[in-house]
Structure formats: C-alpha cells, structure tokens
Motif scaffolding. Structure first.
Motif, PDB file in Angstrom:
ATOM      1  N   GLU A  32       2.192  -3.839  -3.420  1.00  0.00           N
ATOM      2  CA  GLU A  32       0.862  -4.076  -2.863  1.00  0.00           C
ATOM      3  C   GLU A  32      -0.062  -2.894  -3.151  1.00  0.00           C
ATOM      4  O   GLU A  32      -1.232  -3.080  -3.488  1.00  0.00           O
ATOM      5  CB  GLU A  32       0.978  -4.326  -1.357  1.00  0.00           C
ATOM      6  CG  GLU A  32       1.613  -5.682  -1.028  1.00  0.00           C
ATOM      7  CD  GLU A  32       1.927  -5.851   0.447  1.00  0.00           C
ATOM      8  OE1 GLU A  32       1.915  -4.820   1.177  1.00  0.00           O
ATOM      9  OE2 GLU A  32       2.201  -6.993   0.878  1.00  0.00           O
ATOM     10  N   LYS A  33       0.478  -1.686  -3.049  1.00  0.00           N
ATOM     11  CA  LYS A  33      -0.326  -0.492  -3.368  1.00  0.00           C
ATOM     12  C   LYS A  33      -0.685  -0.446  -4.846  1.00  0.00           C
ATOM     13  O   LYS A  33      -1.727   0.092  -5.230  1.00  0.00           O
ATOM     14  CB  LYS A  33       0.444   0.781  -2.990  1.00  0.00           C
ATOM     15  CG  LYS A  33       0.688   0.961  -1.499  1.00  0.00           C
ATOM     16  CD  LYS A  33      -0.619   1.174  -0.743  1.00  0.00           C
ATOM     17  CE  LYS A  33      -0.365   1.397   0.743  1.00  0.00           C
ATOM     18  NZ  LYS A  33      -1.630   1.540   1.505  1.00  0.00           N
ATOM     19  N   ILE A  42       3.212   7.642  -5.135  1.00  0.00           N
ATOM     20  CA  ILE A  42       2.657   6.650  -4.199  1.00  0.00           C
ATOM     21  C   ILE A  42       3.625   6.437  -3.036  1.00  0.00           C
ATOM     22  O   ILE A  42       3.212   6.366  -1.868  1.00  0.00           O
ATOM     23  CB  ILE A  42       2.384   5.321  -4.925  1.00  0.00           C
ATOM     24  CG1 ILE A  42       1.266   5.504  -5.950  1.00  0.00           C
ATOM     25  CG2 ILE A  42       2.016   4.218  -3.929  1.00  0.00           C
ATOM     26  CD1 ILE A  42       1.059   4.310  -6.858  1.00  0.00           C
ATOM     27  N   GLU A  47       1.876   7.641   0.349  1.00  0.00           N
ATOM     28  CA  GLU A  47       1.496   6.542   1.227  1.00  0.00           C
ATOM     29  C   GLU A  47       2.525   6.294   2.333  1.00  0.00           C
ATOM     30  O   GLU A  47       2.371   5.377   3.143  1.00  0.00           O
ATOM     31  CB  GLU A  47       1.301   5.261   0.419  1.00  0.00           C
ATOM     32  CG  GLU A  47       0.236   5.341  -0.647  1.00  0.00           C
ATOM     33  CD  GLU A  47      -1.168   5.468  -0.060  1.00  0.00           C
ATOM     34  OE1 GLU A  47      -1.352   5.031   1.097  1.00  0.00           O
ATOM     35  OE2 GLU A  47      -2.060   5.974  -0.768  1.00  0.00           O
ATOM     36  N   ILE A  92       5.468   4.986   2.241  1.00  0.00           N
ATOM     37  CA  ILE A  92       5.996   3.627   2.169  1.00  0.00           C
ATOM     38  C   ILE A  92       7.295   3.506   2.960  1.00  0.00           C
ATOM     39  O   ILE A  92       7.556   2.485   3.609  1.00  0.00           O
ATOM     40  CB  ILE A  92       6.246   3.227   0.687  1.00  0.00           C
ATOM     41  CG1 ILE A  92       4.947   3.284  -0.129  1.00  0.00           C
ATOM     42  CG2 ILE A  92       6.900   1.851   0.601  1.00  0.00           C
ATOM     43  CD1 ILE A  92       3.890   2.297   0.293  1.00  0.00           C
ATOM     44  N   SER A 122       7.109   2.264   6.461  1.00  0.00           N
ATOM     45  CA  SER A 122       6.495   0.968   6.753  1.00  0.00           C
ATOM     46  C   SER A 122       7.536  -0.022   7.261  1.00  0.00           C
ATOM     47  O   SER A 122       8.715   0.173   7.113  1.00  0.00           O
ATOM     48  CB  SER A 122       5.830   0.415   5.500  1.00  0.00           C
ATOM     49  OG  SER A 122       6.759   0.251   4.459  1.00  0.00           O
TER      50      SER A 122
END
Length: 347
Positions: free
Chosen positions: A198-199, A338, A342, A344, A347
């Motif tokens: 998605e990123k 990323i 981010e 991840i 998440s």
C-alpha cells in the motif's frame, strides 16, 4: 450401508472414511449443526450414494481400501464439477497435496482432526458453493441484470474472494501448526507485505495477488521433515540444504492448479538476496520479483523477532538493527527503508 443423521433440507454431506468411529464422530458433530449426513466406508460405497442421491459436500479420507480418496475425488469432480470436497489425511505428503489440489479439493483437514475446525471448513465450503452459484446465475443473465444488479454482484464477488482467502488461511494455518514455533507466521507476513504494498502504491489487484503469495510463501514447508524443522540447535549442511528445498516444493504444490499462477514467482523467490547470494536461483537486485522482495523483508523480520527452537527471539529493536546490516545485501534498500521509516512492523 447408509446411516442418516438429522435432516437438513438444504445441505446434505457425504462422509467417507474406512474408520467407522471417525465417520460417526464427524456425523454426530455435523448433525448438531443442522446438516444431514450419510456415511460410506470406502470409495466404491461413496460413489454408489453419489449416483443415487444429491449432496452439497463430501468429506473423504485419502487412504482407504477398494478405492482411495484421490481416485474418489477425481471421479466425483468429473461427475459434479461444482461439488465441494474436503479431504482428510494423517500424512500430508507433498505429492498427495499436489494431486488433490489439481483434482479440485477445496480444503485439507489433518488427522487427528479438530471438530471445530471441521465445522468451520464445512461452513466456509458451503458458503463458497452458494456464492459461486449466485455468481454463475448472474453471469447467465448479466446483460439484462447489469443495471440493477451490479452492486449485488460486486458484493457477492467480494464475499467469494473472502471465502477463498479464508480457505487458503485455513490450509496455511494447518501447515504452520506442524511447527509450534511458526504458528501465525504466514498471516503476519501477509499483513506486513500488504501494508508495504500500500505504501508502494500497488493497485488493488496486485495487492490481492500479493496477499495470497505472502500467505502461501512457506507452503513448501509441508515437505520438510519434522526433525529438521524442530531441531534444537544449528542445522548441519545437509539439513540446511533440505530446508532450502521448500520454495521449490511450494511451487510444485501450487502449480498443480490454476488459482495461483501469479503467485508462483513470489513463492519461488522469497529467499533470493539482493546481492545474488540467495536461493534457489541466485537472482540479483531488481531481477528478483518486487513482490518477492517485499515478502522477504516481512518474512525475515518475523523470523528474527519470533522464538525458534535454536535461539530466543530478538526484540523488535535488535531485529531492525540486524536488518539494517542486510540493507543492499539481503534486502532491497528502498523497501527496507519504507518498512523501518513507516514502522510497518507495528501495524
């Protein structure tokens, strides 16, 4: 030799197993859920029932006298391609799995079976069957229904995709359960891989494919010996070579059907390394499929931060430090950046 349990007008289930006790336990539990069950104790007897009666679903053992479950599956799917079939086995051999998937099995239940898992699998199979019937009916009348049924069709398609994803998750969970140290691993890799995609701006279709590829990345572990998977301590060279076979075993399993052709490169290449020192093909850099590069990062992070038989789990912080050391060597540096920046993994 038929024994009928409580009637259910909509759904009748044919249970096939040469173990009488196993048949009866399944039938008694499923009858409590409102299904009507008919028992058979070999493939020939099952076919006799199948010719005479209508069934919504069949649950069959694989190893049986007279006619084994694979031959029965092949014949049943030839006679009724829409029939949902759940296979049971105490021995999840790779070739058996490949053949059953190729012949059209919906799901596998490993013996000794968990009755709650059987009930869940049956419900999902019948839900998928009903949704397929809805979709097929819509296809026949698509031209006249297109304006007023488009929304319904989209909902049905979404539910069908979810049912398919649920069935794959169940198979993966059964494989993960071979090794208590990896339970839940494939689903965590799926979740983080999707978040990364998605990123990176993946389309909905590419994310859907990645989701299945991430779930199935370790399906080849079903062909790895338990004594190697659960060994306490480091692997010797021969054992490490055996472990390295699992991507190719995974490819062999999924290429038996047509549902996961797009996911084959992800399964095959998720252990390639960015510097070319990985396996099975030693691909370098961007020659490694992008989806496989994504999965490899999620896979490695979960492996490092989880308990293993040969070592304790790392903290997330220590795992991230180790992964930084592999930037540009094991991992695609841009994707890893990323993943870390981010967060991840949170998440």
């Amino acid at each position: 030799m038929e024994r009928s349990f409580r009637k259910h007008m909509a759904d009748r289930i044919l249970i096939v197993d040469d173990e009488v006790a196993a048949c009866e336990v399944l039938a008694q539990r499923l009858s409590k859920e409102g299904y009507s069950c008919v028992l058979a104790h070999n493939g020939k007897e099952a076919l006799h029932h199948f010719y005479k009666e209508n069934f919504s679903l069949m649950i069959s053992d694989i190893k049986m006298p007279e006619m084994d479950g694979l031959e029965l599956l092949k014949k049943v799917k030839t006679l009724g391609p829409q029939m949902m079939v759940i296979m049971m086995t105490g021995y999840a051999e790779v070739d058996t799995v490949v053949k059953a998937l190729h012949f059209g099995a919906y799901d596998f239940i490993l013996k000794p079976f968990d009755l709650d898992l059987v009930v869940f699998s049956v419900k999902k199979a019948l839900e998928k069957k009903r949704l397929e019937e809805v979709v097929a009916d819509y296809d026949q009348h698509l031209e006249e229904l297109v304006e007023d049924r488009t929304a319904d069709l989209r909902r049905a398609y979404g539910m069908l995709k979810k049912a398919h994803l649920d069935s794959v998750k169940m198979l993966v969970e059964a494989i993960d359960a071979k090794d208590s140290y990896t339970r839940g691993h494939s689903d965590r890799v799926r979740k983080w891989s999707v978040a990364l995609a998605e990123k990176l701006g993946f389309s909905e279709k590419k994310i859907e494919s990645l989701e299945f590829g991430a779930l199935l990345h370790d399906i080849g572990m079903i062909g790895i010996k338990d004594e190697v998977l659960q060994k306490q301590g480091s692997l010797n060279p021969m054992e490490y070579e055996h472990i390295q076979e699992h991507p190719l075993i995974g490819v062999k399993i999924v290429e038996g059907g047509s549902s996961f052709k797009d996911e084959i490169p992800m399964i095959r290449h998720h252990h390639e390394r960015f510097d070319g020192s990985g396996y099975p093909d030693g691909l370098v850099g961007e020659n490694i499929p992008l989806e496989a590069r994504i999965i490899s990062i999620a896979d490695a992070f979960d492996a490092m931060s989880s308990l293993r038989p040969y070592r304790r789990e790392m903290s997330q912080e220590d795992a991230l430090v180790e992964m930084e050391k592999g930037k540009g060597k094991q991992f695609d540096p841009k994707i890893l950046e990323i993943f870390i920046k981010e967060k991840i993994y949170g998440s």
